[in-house]
Design a protein around this motif. Structure first.
Motif, mmCIF file in Angstrom:
data_model
loop_
_atom_site.group_PDB
_atom_site.id
_atom_site.type_symbol
_atom_site.label_atom_id
_atom_site.label_comp_id
_atom_site.label_asym_id
_atom_site.label_seq_id
_atom_site.Cartn_x
_atom_site.Cartn_y
_atom_site.Cartn_z
ATOM 1 N N VAL A 43 9.011 -12.558 -14.347
ATOM 2 C CA VAL A 43 8.520 -12.017 -13.081
ATOM 3 C C VAL A 43 7.695 -10.763 -13.331
ATOM 4 N N THR A 44 6.530 -10.701 -12.700
ATOM 5 C CA THR A 44 5.702 -9.499 -12.712
ATOM 6 C C THR A 44 5.530 -9.025 -11.274
ATOM 7 N N LEU A 45 5.983 -7.805 -10.999
ATOM 8 C CA LEU A 45 5.885 -7.216 -9.667
ATOM 9 C C LEU A 45 4.729 -6.233 -9.632
ATOM 10 N N THR A 46 3.898 -6.344 -8.618
ATOM 11 C CA THR A 46 2.739 -5.471 -8.473
ATOM 12 C C THR A 46 2.626 -5.040 -7.018
ATOM 13 N N GLY A 47 2.279 -3.765 -6.796
ATOM 14 C CA GLY A 47 2.086 -3.311 -5.438
ATOM 15 C C GLY A 47 2.225 -1.815 -5.305
ATOM 16 N N THR A 48 2.229 -1.342 -4.063
ATOM 17 C CA THR A 48 2.293 0.081 -3.764
ATOM 18 C C THR A 48 3.257 0.299 -2.607
ATOM 19 N N VAL A 49 4.105 1.309 -2.743
ATOM 20 C CA VAL A 49 5.015 1.688 -1.667
ATOM 21 C C VAL A 49 4.804 3.151 -1.332
ATOM 22 N N GLY A 50 5.176 3.544 -0.135
ATOM 23 C CA GLY A 50 5.056 4.928 0.282
ATOM 24 C C GLY A 50 6.128 5.795 -0.346
ATOM 25 N N ILE B 153 4.946 -0.930 -9.975
ATOM 26 C CA ILE B 153 4.887 -0.611 -8.555
ATOM 27 C C ILE B 153 4.504 0.853 -8.419
ATOM 28 N N SER B 154 3.433 1.100 -7.709
ATOM 29 C CA SER B 154 2.950 2.458 -7.515
ATOM 30 C C SER B 154 3.575 3.075 -6.274
ATOM 31 N N CYS B 155 3.660 4.400 -6.304
ATOM 32 C CA CYS B 155 4.174 5.149 -5.158
ATOM 33 C C CYS B 155 3.104 6.135 -4.720
ATOM 34 N N THR B 156 2.681 6.063 -3.459
ATOM 35 C CA THR B 156 1.639 6.949 -2.962
ATOM 36 C C THR B 156 2.270 8.124 -2.223
ATOM 37 N N GLY B 157 1.546 9.224 -2.222
ATOM 38 C CA GLY B 157 2.023 10.399 -1.497
ATOM 39 C C GLY B 157 1.003 11.518 -1.559
ATOM 40 N N ASN B 158 0.658 12.093 -0.401
ATOM 41 C CA ASN B 158 -0.303 13.202 -0.341
ATOM 42 C C ASN B 158 -1.636 12.849 -0.972
#
Length: 235
Positions: A178-185, A212-217
């Protein structure tokens, strides 16, 4: 998330012997049914032991060497009694190591590994035989279709359990990897290791790689790519 249970994986039509079954009949049952062990079952259906090839091989191993080159092995009373046994109740390993129908593959596989057995009788609370589960039965979860694994991860785990938007994180599955890709807040940053853990718990998953990336500011920080051997976790 649902995990396959012993009841779903076990063989229900079980080859058995009785406590008074003679040695040669046990050998014949193993050979004719292509199995390596059989439960020893009393008349009321209760499992009292298991006779395996390992139990039976003690007989030829305890015999004198026909060429006189090897000394007789030193056996304690219990092992000597087994080597000289002529019926199932004299040969069997008891008490039996058994599984329960509601167990998942993790607890069953761990018991097999720690007790060094290839198959387990499946019994109810009264130790009455319900079926038998083998290593090959457990490994059948890894035959699960990639599309089914992906659907469970994306629909049931990411959206249903974790409450993420369908487009936030996606899963690609190839041969159970499994490869998980995406962005969460930023509010979901703490969920990333939980997602990783729960994905490994999905039946049929071999390994998990996640970015999985995490966005902020206005910035974006990606978690490192990780590969973890996948084994379903105990519920």
């Amino acid at each position: 998330m649902e995990h396959r249970t012993v009841a779903e994986l076990m063989t229900r039509n079980v080859v058995i012997v009785r406590p008074d079954t003679p040695f040669k009949r046990i050998v014949r049952e193993l050979a004719e049914n292509d199995v390596t062990a059989v439960p020893v079952v009393e008349g009321d259906g209760r499992v009292v032991g298991v006779v395996s090839e390992a139990d039976l091989i003690r007989k030829p191993a305890g015999l004198p060497d026909p060429f006189g080159l090897l000394p007789l092995p030193h056996l304690g009373p219990a092992k000597r009694a087994k080597a000289e046994g002529a019926r199932a109740d004299e040969l069997m390993t008891a008490p039996p190591v058994c599984a329960r129908p509601g167990w998942n593959v993790v607890e069953t596989a761990r018991l097999m590994t720690t007790r060094h057995v290839k198959r387990l009788p499946v019994v109810d609370e009264a130790l009455r035989l319900l079926g038998i589960i083998s290593r090959s039965d457990i490994l059948r979860v890894y035959l699960r279709d990639d599309a089914a694994i992906r659907s469970e991860i994306e629909r049931d785990l990411l959206v249903g359990t974790m409450g993420l938007a369908p487009s936030a994180v996606t899963a690609e599955v190839s041969e159970g990897q499994v490869t998980l890709t995406g962005t969460v807040g930023p509010e979901a940053a703490g969920l990333i290791p939980v997602i990783d853990h729960l994905c490994r718990a999905v039946d049929g998953v071999v390994s998990v790689h996640q970015r999985i990336s995490c966005t902020g500011n206005g910035t974006e920080a990606a978690s490192p790519l990780r590969a973890v051997s996948g084994s379903p976790q105990r519920r």
